[in-house]
Write a protein that holds these residues in place. Structure first.
Motif, mmCIF file in Angstrom:
data_model
loop_
_atom_site.group_PDB
_atom_site.id
_atom_site.type_symbol
_atom_site.label_atom_id
_atom_site.label_comp_id
_atom_site.label_asym_id
_atom_site.label_seq_id
_atom_site.Cartn_x
_atom_site.Cartn_y
_atom_site.Cartn_z
ATOM 1 N N LYS A 65 1.201 9.259 -5.856
ATOM 2 C CA LYS A 65 1.585 10.649 -5.586
ATOM 3 C C LYS A 65 2.558 11.155 -6.644
ATOM 4 C CE LYS A 65 0.980 10.758 -0.564
ATOM 5 N NZ LYS A 65 1.667 10.839 0.736
ATOM 6 N N SER A 66 3.481 10.326 -7.049
ATOM 7 C CA SER A 66 4.449 10.709 -8.069
ATOM 8 C C SER A 66 3.757 11.013 -9.396
ATOM 9 C CB SER A 66 5.471 9.594 -8.252
ATOM 10 O OG SER A 66 6.313 9.867 -9.324
ATOM 11 N N ILE A 67 2.802 10.183 -9.763
ATOM 12 C CA ILE A 67 2.066 10.394 -11.013
ATOM 13 C C ILE A 67 1.258 11.674 -10.944
ATOM 14 C CG2 ILE A 67 0.171 9.505 -12.431
ATOM 15 C CD1 ILE A 67 1.286 6.672 -11.749
ATOM 16 N N VAL A 68 0.533 11.881 -9.848
ATOM 17 C CA VAL A 68 -0.279 13.099 -9.698
ATOM 18 C C VAL A 68 0.615 14.334 -9.738
ATOM 19 C CG1 VAL A 68 -1.732 14.397 -8.091
ATOM 20 C CG2 VAL A 68 -2.178 11.971 -8.491
ATOM 21 N N ARG A 69 1.738 14.282 -9.047
ATOM 22 C CA ARG A 69 2.674 15.413 -9.036
ATOM 23 C C ARG A 69 3.153 15.694 -10.464
ATOM 24 N NH1 ARG A 69 6.434 13.334 -5.910
ATOM 25 N NH2 ARG A 69 5.154 13.640 -4.085
ATOM 26 N N MET A 112 0.831 -1.206 0.000
ATOM 27 C CA MET A 112 0.000 0.000 0.000
ATOM 28 C C MET A 112 0.867 1.258 0.000
ATOM 29 S SD MET A 112 -3.038 -0.990 -0.353
ATOM 30 C CE MET A 112 -3.864 0.566 -0.094
ATOM 31 N N SER A 113 1.963 1.224 0.737
ATOM 32 C CA SER A 113 2.881 2.358 0.770
ATOM 33 C C SER A 113 3.487 2.600 -0.618
ATOM 34 C CB SER A 113 3.979 2.096 1.795
ATOM 35 O OG SER A 113 4.968 3.077 1.722
ATOM 36 N N ASP A 114 3.887 1.517 -1.286
ATOM 37 C CA ASP A 114 4.459 1.639 -2.632
ATOM 38 C C ASP A 114 3.436 2.175 -3.626
ATOM 39 O OD1 ASP A 114 6.816 0.681 -1.640
ATOM 40 O OD2 ASP A 114 6.678 -1.294 -2.591
ATOM 41 N N ILE A 115 2.209 1.688 -3.540
ATOM 42 C CA ILE A 115 1.154 2.159 -4.433
ATOM 43 C C ILE A 115 0.889 3.641 -4.197
ATOM 44 C CG2 ILE A 115 -1.330 2.008 -4.919
ATOM 45 C CD1 ILE A 115 -1.077 -1.038 -4.435
ATOM 46 N N ARG A 159 4.452 17.096 -16.574
ATOM 47 C CA ARG A 159 5.500 16.182 -17.037
ATOM 48 C C ARG A 159 4.960 15.076 -17.933
ATOM 49 N NH1 ARG A 159 8.278 15.382 -11.288
ATOM 50 N NH2 ARG A 159 9.264 17.406 -11.119
ATOM 51 N N TYR A 160 3.661 14.820 -17.846
ATOM 52 C CA TYR A 160 3.082 13.736 -18.620
ATOM 53 C C TYR A 160 2.259 14.298 -19.769
ATOM 54 C CZ TYR A 160 4.500 10.819 -14.758
ATOM 55 O OH TYR A 160 5.244 10.178 -13.813
ATOM 56 N N LYS A 161 2.268 13.570 -20.876
ATOM 57 C CA LYS A 161 1.530 14.005 -22.043
ATOM 58 C C LYS A 161 0.063 13.627 -21.926
ATOM 59 C CE LYS A 161 5.346 13.397 -25.270
ATOM 60 N NZ LYS A 161 5.791 12.692 -26.474
ATOM 61 N N GLU A 162 -0.764 14.419 -22.568
ATOM 62 C CA GLU A 162 -2.168 14.069 -22.699
ATOM 63 C C GLU A 162 -2.305 13.365 -24.042
ATOM 64 O OE1 GLU A 162 -6.465 16.284 -23.077
ATOM 65 O OE2 GLU A 162 -4.837 17.313 -22.054
ATOM 66 N N TRP A 163 -2.929 12.204 -24.047
ATOM 67 C CA TRP A 163 -3.014 11.399 -25.251
ATOM 68 C C TRP A 163 -4.429 11.384 -25.812
ATOM 69 C CZ3 TRP A 163 1.413 9.795 -27.332
ATOM 70 C CH2 TRP A 163 2.527 9.735 -26.503
ATOM 71 N N MET A 164 -4.515 11.244 -27.121
ATOM 72 C CA MET A 164 -5.801 11.127 -27.801
ATOM 73 C C MET A 164 -5.786 9.837 -28.616
ATOM 74 S SD MET A 164 -6.268 15.038 -29.190
ATOM 75 C CE MET A 164 -7.938 14.812 -29.782
ATOM 76 N N THR A 165 -6.941 9.207 -28.700
ATOM 77 C CA THR A 165 -7.044 8.004 -29.521
ATOM 78 C C THR A 165 -7.144 8.415 -30.989
ATOM 79 O OG1 THR A 165 -9.451 7.964 -29.433
ATOM 80 C CG2 THR A 165 -8.269 6.761 -27.685
ATOM 81 N N ALA A 166 -6.951 7.446 -31.873
ATOM 82 C CA ALA A 166 -7.049 7.722 -33.305
ATOM 83 C C ALA A 166 -8.438 8.252 -33.654
ATOM 84 C CB ALA A 166 -6.739 6.454 -34.103
ATOM 85 N N GLU A 167 -9.468 7.689 -33.043
ATOM 86 C CA GLU A 167 -10.837 8.146 -33.319
ATOM 87 C C GLU A 167 -11.037 9.599 -32.895
ATOM 88 O OE1 GLU A 167 -10.148 5.276 -31.598
ATOM 89 O OE2 GLU A 167 -10.537 3.898 -33.260
#
Length: 116
Positions: A47-51, A39-42, A57-65
């Motif tokens: 938190k790292s992803i949200v930060r 649970m601590s690792d998760i 730092r992360y891209k926003e992706w769109m599907t082909a459709e």
């Protein structure tokens, strides 16, 4: 009481005591410690992803459709743009994903060319 398993990432001890303990199974304290560690690792990963998302730092992706709808393209026209490198994409499990910023740039180019 000797513990047979140092909770991940360490491996089992190769001695007889470890083999005997393994046959008895896990103790409740071991399982609880493992649960807390997981649970601590998760939570740390989350938190790292949200930060990263908040800091851009992360891209926003769109599907082909989504890209086809946004740019009003046929499947064939989107494939041509992708193959020519004008609209970079990533493939994941057979699906194609496009960076939303690149799609926005392509949309601006499309509007400029129509205005001429």
């Amino acid at each position: 009481m000797a513990r047979i398993i140092q909770l991940y990432p360490k491996k089992l001890k190769p001695d007889q005591e470890a083999q005997d303990s393994l046959s008895r199974g896990f103790l409740p304290e071991d399982l609880e410690r493992l649960r807390k560690r997981i649970m601590s690792d998760i939570l740390r990963s989350f938190k790292s992803i949200v930060r990263g998302v908040l800091l851009g730092r992360y891209k926003e992706w769109m599907t082909a459709e989504q890209v086809q709808t946004t740019l009003n393209l046929s499947v064939k026209d989107l494939r041509k743009l992708s193959d020519s490198g004008q609209l970079p994409f990533e493939e994941l499990c057979g699906d194609y994903y496009y960076d939303a910023k690149e799609v926005a740039r392509a949309q601006k180019r499309q509007k400029r060319s129509k205005a001429r």
